[in-house]
Design an enzyme around this catalytic site. Structure first.
Site, PDB file in Angstrom:
ATOM      1  N   GLY A   1       0.951  -0.978   0.216  1.00 50.56           N
ATOM      2  CA  GLY A   1      -0.263  -0.200   0.115  1.00 50.56           C
ATOM      3  C   GLY A   1       1.056   1.152   0.100  1.00 50.56           C
ATOM      4  O   GLY A   1       0.592   2.124   0.865  1.00 50.56           O
TER       5      GLY A   1
ATOM      6  N   GLY B   1      -0.576   4.753  -0.926  1.00 54.26           N
ATOM      7  CA  GLY B   1      -1.810   6.011  -0.313  1.00 54.26           C
ATOM      8  C   GLY B   1      -0.841   7.105   0.743  1.00 54.26           C
ATOM      9  O   GLY B   1       0.032   7.063   0.102  1.00 54.26           O
ATOM     10  N   GLN B   2      -2.155   7.253   1.289  1.00 57.87           N
ATOM     11  CA  GLN B   2      -1.561   8.766   2.076  1.00 57.87           C
ATOM     12  C   GLN B   2      -0.243   8.743   2.359  1.00 57.87           C
ATOM     13  O   GLN B   2       0.003   9.719   3.145  1.00 57.87           O
ATOM     14  CB  GLN B   2      -2.669   9.116   3.177  1.00 57.87           C
ATOM     15  CG  GLN B   2      -2.257  10.746   3.178  1.00 57.87           C
ATOM     16  CD  GLN B   2      -3.556  10.919   4.135  1.00 57.87           C
ATOM     17  OE1 GLN B   2      -4.224   9.697   4.870  1.00 57.87           O
ATOM     18  NE2 GLN B   2      -3.508  12.338   4.872  1.00 57.87           N
ATOM     19  N   LEU B   3      -1.013   7.687   3.806  1.00 61.44           N
ATOM     20  CA  LEU B   3       0.523   7.755   4.499  1.00 61.44           C
ATOM     21  C   LEU B   3       2.287   6.579   4.205  1.00 61.44           C
ATOM     22  O   LEU B   3       3.261   6.694   3.946  1.00 61.44           O
ATOM     23  CB  LEU B   3       0.504   6.267   5.558  1.00 61.44           C
ATOM     24  CG  LEU B   3       0.146   7.022   7.052  1.00 61.44           C
ATOM     25  CD1 LEU B   3      -1.336   6.128   7.635  1.00 61.44           C
ATOM     26  CD2 LEU B   3       0.615   7.483   7.730  1.00 61.44           C
TER      27      LEU B   3
ATOM     28  N   ASP C   1       1.996  -1.862  -5.033  1.00 53.80           N
ATOM     29  CA  ASP C   1       0.791  -0.955  -4.114  1.00 53.80           C
ATOM     30  C   ASP C   1      -0.293  -2.339  -5.977  1.00 53.80           C
ATOM     31  O   ASP C   1       0.217  -2.891  -6.044  1.00 53.80           O
ATOM     32  CB  ASP C   1       0.835   0.135  -4.819  1.00 53.80           C
ATOM     33  CG  ASP C   1      -1.311   0.759  -3.737  1.00 53.80           C
ATOM     34  OD1 ASP C   1      -1.880  -0.294  -4.479  1.00 53.80           O
ATOM     35  OD2 ASP C   1      -0.575   2.062  -2.895  1.00 53.80           O
TER      36      ASP C   1
ATOM     37  N   TYR D   1     -14.509  -0.807   8.948  1.00 54.78           N
ATOM     38  CA  TYR D   1     -13.543  -1.166   9.050  1.00 54.78           C
ATOM     39  C   TYR D   1     -12.938  -1.149  10.345  1.00 54.78           C
ATOM     40  O   TYR D   1     -11.779  -1.545  10.159  1.00 54.78           O
ATOM     41  CB  TYR D   1     -13.271   0.691   8.990  1.00 54.78           C
ATOM     42  CG  TYR D   1     -11.963   1.103   8.909  1.00 54.78           C
ATOM     43  CD1 TYR D   1     -10.784   1.101   7.918  1.00 54.78           C
ATOM     44  CD2 TYR D   1     -11.802   2.243   9.560  1.00 54.78           C
ATOM     45  CE1 TYR D   1      -9.811   1.319   7.872  1.00 54.78           C
ATOM     46  CE2 TYR D   1     -10.585   3.210   9.552  1.00 54.78           C
ATOM     47  CZ  TYR D   1      -9.697   2.406   8.707  1.00 54.78           C
ATOM     48  OH  TYR D   1      -8.134   3.226   9.111  1.00 54.78           O
TER      49      TYR D   1
ATOM     50  N   LYS E   1     -10.359  -3.775  12.203  1.00 56.80           N
ATOM     51  CA  LYS E   1      -9.252  -3.625  12.735  1.00 56.80           C
ATOM     52  C   LYS E   1      -8.936  -3.789  14.060  1.00 56.80           C
ATOM     53  O   LYS E   1      -7.736  -4.359  14.705  1.00 56.80           O
ATOM     54  CB  LYS E   1      -8.863  -2.098  12.667  1.00 56.80           C
ATOM     55  CG  LYS E   1      -8.750  -1.229  11.291  1.00 56.80           C
ATOM     56  CD  LYS E   1      -7.404  -1.185  11.060  1.00 56.80           C
ATOM     57  CE  LYS E   1      -7.230  -0.497   9.921  1.00 56.80           C
ATOM     58  NZ  LYS E   1      -5.852  -0.924   9.409  1.00 56.80           N
TER      59      LYS E   1
HETATM   60  P1  NAD Z   1      -4.792   5.346   1.516  1.00 53.95           P
HETATM   61  O1  NAD Z   1      -6.774   4.195   1.263  1.00 53.95           O
HETATM   62  O2  NAD Z   1      -4.821   6.578   0.718  1.00 53.95           O
HETATM   63  O3  NAD Z   1      -3.729   4.385   0.976  1.00 53.95           O
HETATM   64  C1  NAD Z   1      -4.241   2.291   1.157  1.00 53.95           C
HETATM   65  C2  NAD Z   1      -3.844   2.103  -0.133  1.00 53.95           C
HETATM   66  O4  NAD Z   1      -3.331   0.591  -0.387  1.00 53.95           O
HETATM   67  C3  NAD Z   1      -4.211   2.311  -1.573  1.00 53.95           C
HETATM   68  O5  NAD Z   1      -2.970   2.820  -1.707  1.00 53.95           O
HETATM   69  C4  NAD Z   1      -3.993   1.307  -2.350  1.00 53.95           C
HETATM   70  O6  NAD Z   1      -3.788   1.477  -3.484  1.00 53.95           O
HETATM   71  C5  NAD Z   1      -3.330   0.241  -1.534  1.00 53.95           C
HETATM   72  N1  NAD Z   1      -4.053  -1.135  -1.113  1.00 53.95           N
HETATM   73  C6  NAD Z   1      -5.896  -1.657  -1.533  1.00 53.95           C
HETATM   74  N2  NAD Z   1      -5.970  -1.999  -1.346  1.00 53.95           N
HETATM   75  C7  NAD Z   1      -4.966  -2.978  -1.513  1.00 53.95           C
HETATM   76  C8  NAD Z   1      -4.593  -4.935  -1.398  1.00 53.95           C
HETATM   77  N3  NAD Z   1      -5.441  -5.638  -2.261  1.00 53.95           N
HETATM   78  N4  NAD Z   1      -3.295  -4.873  -1.964  1.00 53.95           N
HETATM   79  C9  NAD Z   1      -2.142  -4.299  -2.054  1.00 53.95           C
HETATM   80  N5  NAD Z   1      -2.499  -2.663  -2.519  1.00 53.95           N
HETATM   81  C10 NAD Z   1      -3.620  -2.469  -1.734  1.00 53.95           C
HETATM   82  O7  NAD Z   1      -5.059   5.132   3.271  1.00 53.95           O
HETATM   83  P2  NAD Z   1      -3.905   5.018   4.368  1.00 53.95           P
HETATM   84  O8  NAD Z   1      -3.878   6.635   4.529  1.00 53.95           O
HETATM   85  O9  NAD Z   1      -2.393   5.676   3.468  1.00 53.95           O
HETATM   86  O10 NAD Z   1      -4.189   4.632   5.556  1.00 53.95           O
HETATM   87  C11 NAD Z   1      -2.711   3.580   5.716  1.00 53.95           C
HETATM   88  C12 NAD Z   1      -3.180   2.061   6.630  1.00 53.95           C
HETATM   89  O11 NAD Z   1      -2.976   3.024   7.647  1.00 53.95           O
HETATM   90  C13 NAD Z   1      -4.540   1.981   6.033  1.00 53.95           C
HETATM   91  O12 NAD Z   1      -4.159   0.358   6.720  1.00 53.95           O
HETATM   92  C14 NAD Z   1      -5.372   2.161   7.312  1.00 53.95           C
HETATM   93  O13 NAD Z   1      -6.841   2.104   7.766  1.00 53.95           O
HETATM   94  C15 NAD Z   1      -4.426   2.685   7.919  1.00 53.95           C
HETATM   95  N6  NAD Z   1      -4.868   4.076   8.996  1.00 53.95           N
HETATM   96  C16 NAD Z   1      -4.951   5.468   8.045  1.00 53.95           C
HETATM   97  C17 NAD Z   1      -5.604   6.937   8.825  1.00 53.95           C
HETATM   98  C18 NAD Z   1      -5.144   7.962   7.847  1.00 53.95           C
HETATM   99  O14 NAD Z   1      -5.587   9.154   8.491  1.00 53.95           O
HETATM  100  N7  NAD Z   1      -5.358   8.307   7.241  1.00 53.95           N
HETATM  101  C19 NAD Z   1      -5.782   6.877   9.971  1.00 53.95           C
HETATM  102  C20 NAD Z   1      -5.559   5.740  11.359  1.00 53.95           C
HETATM  103  C21 NAD Z   1      -5.459   4.237  10.270  1.00 53.95           C
HETATM  104  N1  SER Z   2      -8.486   8.642   8.918  1.00 50.67           N
HETATM  105  C1  SER Z   2      -8.865   7.028   8.809  1.00 50.67           C
HETATM  106  C2  SER Z   2     -10.606   7.283   8.651  1.00 50.67           C
HETATM  107  O1  SER Z   2     -11.191   8.661   8.666  1.00 50.67           O
HETATM  108  C3  SER Z   2      -9.037   6.670  10.173  1.00 50.67           C
HETATM  109  O2  SER Z   2      -8.831   5.440  10.570  1.00 50.67           O
HETATM  110  O3  SER Z   2     -10.471   6.338   7.882  1.00 50.67           O
END
Ligand code: NAD
Ligand code: SER
Length: 317
Positions: free
Chosen positions: A9, A12-14, A35, A140, A144
């Site tokens: 992944g 994605g954002q992180l 990804d 979701y 988790k």
């Molecule tokens: P995001 O949706 O921006 O990125 C997720 C990435 O995973 C995407 O690039 C997507 O293409 C990829 N992906 C989705 N399904 C896939 C699969 N089957 N195989 C491979 N890649 C796949 O999410 P994010 O914001 O970067 O979050 C990353 C992690 O952190 C997630 O597990 C999310 O639950 C967790 N998280 C994020 C936040 C937040 O505020 N962004 C907060 C709490 C937890």
């Molecule tokens: N920022 C995330 C969401 O809104 C929290 O896991 O889903």
């Protein structure tokens, strides 16, 4: 032993920010980004991977002799509610694949991001403690919590060193968020910098825990670097950065853009936000591996606006 890192992944954002930090820390040749689809401007090693495909994941882990996996792929809270069973399937199948591949191929460490979405209506919503009753309101959140418990199981049964953080809403300028309930707190900065007004999908007074991207990434790396004997929480650590409402965020932005306008039109995400904490007690993380956030709301606003201005200027030149 040479450390070889796999980020799942990664675009994605992180993942975008974490992958770059890991490349700086370990070197370009030690980090494999993966990804669902590739990205033309990515600098480094990349493998296309659907993490729900065990064989494809196993092939990458053996090909590169992976020693550390950051499993970021998931469907987030708001998008997850549109397709609950699909969300459960993707989030859980990908985690089981990561845990199993790590167990079978003796991967040293796994990182699993959990979320403030694990809490539900049975909690103290102010300064929410580490281990209250977890009854999440979204699929979701259910995925988790289940993930956290499975991580704990793999640690106790197989000695797999899985580490995890319950991220608050993560706010960064590097990329757009992917379908969460806290996305408004990123979108609002883009509107302000583009001199547009902002319609918020949460009510003005909805307080939620948030964290600036730099802090979230630093926490991840500090947790993964901590000596194993310091890790006492094997489900997932509460993590706190700051807490604010849309109205407070708006006023922080107005210090830089006095004419900025906001309106409020709550949608289905309001119910999700109502089931989440207002603030988080992260004393376990502070005590165990000395976690301390660096950014408050106004510091974050200044940097977000500065970086987004640079970005929008660069694409309009
Ligand atoms: P995001 O949706 O921006 O990125 C997720 C990435 O995973 C995407 O690039 C997507 O293409 C990829 N992906 C989705 N399904 C896939 C699969 N089957 N195989 C491979 N890649 C796949 O999410 P994010 O914001 O970067 O979050 C990353 C992690 O952190 C997630 O597990 C999310 O639950 C967790 N998280 C994020 C936040 C937040 O505020 N962004 C907060 C709490 C937890
Ligand atoms: N920022 C995330 C969401 O809104 C929290 O896991 O889903």
């Amino acid at each position: 032993m040479i450390n070889m890192i796999l980020v799942i992944g990664a675009f994605g954002q992180l993942g975008t920010v974490l992958t770059e930090k890991l490349q700086v820390k370990w070197g370009l040749n030690r980090v494999i980004a993966s990804d669902l689809v590739s990205k033309a401007d990515f600098n480094g090693h990349f493998e296309t991977l659907d993490a729900t495909d065990f064989k494809a994941l196993e092939q990458i882990v053996t090909k590169y002799k992976i020693t550390e996996i950051y499993h970021l792929a998931a469907i987030l809270s708001a998008n997850g509610e549109k397709f609950p069973l699909h969300t459960w399937d993707v989030n859980m199948t990908s985690l089981f694949n990561v845990l199993e591949v790590a167990r079978i191929h003796k991967v040293n460490k796994v990182f699993y991001p959990s979320s403030i979405a694990v809490f539900g209506d049975k909690i103290e919503r102010v300064n929410t403690p580490q281990s209250p009753n977890l009854t999440p309101a979204t699929v979701y959140g259910i995925s988790k919590v289940s993930g956290e418990i499975w991580n704990n199981y793999y640690y106790n049964k197989y000695g797999l060193d899985v580490r995890s953080l319950r991220y608050p809403g993560v706010i960064g300028y590097q990329s757009l968020p992917g379908g969460g309930t806290t996305d408004y707190a990123v979108d609002i900065y883009h509107k302000a910098v583009k001199n547009e007004s902002f319609e918020c999908f949460l009510e003005a007074t909805t307080k939620l825990p948030m964290i600036f991207m730099d802090d979230a990434i630093r926490a991840t790396i500090e947790l993964m670097d901590a000596p194993i004997e310091d890790i006492n929480v094997r489900t997932s650590y509460n993590l706190s950065g700051m807490s604010f409402t849309p109205k407070e965020l708006y006023h922080s932005i107005k210090k830089i853009y006095p004419d900025f306008k906001i309106s409020y039109k709550p949608d289905f995400r309001q119910n999700i936000a109502n089931s989440w904490p207002k603030s988080i007690d992260d004393s376990s993380a502070r005590n165990d591996w000395e976690w301390k956030p660096a950014f408050d709301l106004d510091m974050m606003t200044e940097l977000m606006i500065q970086k987004l201005k640079e970005y929008y200027n660069s694409i309009t030149v």
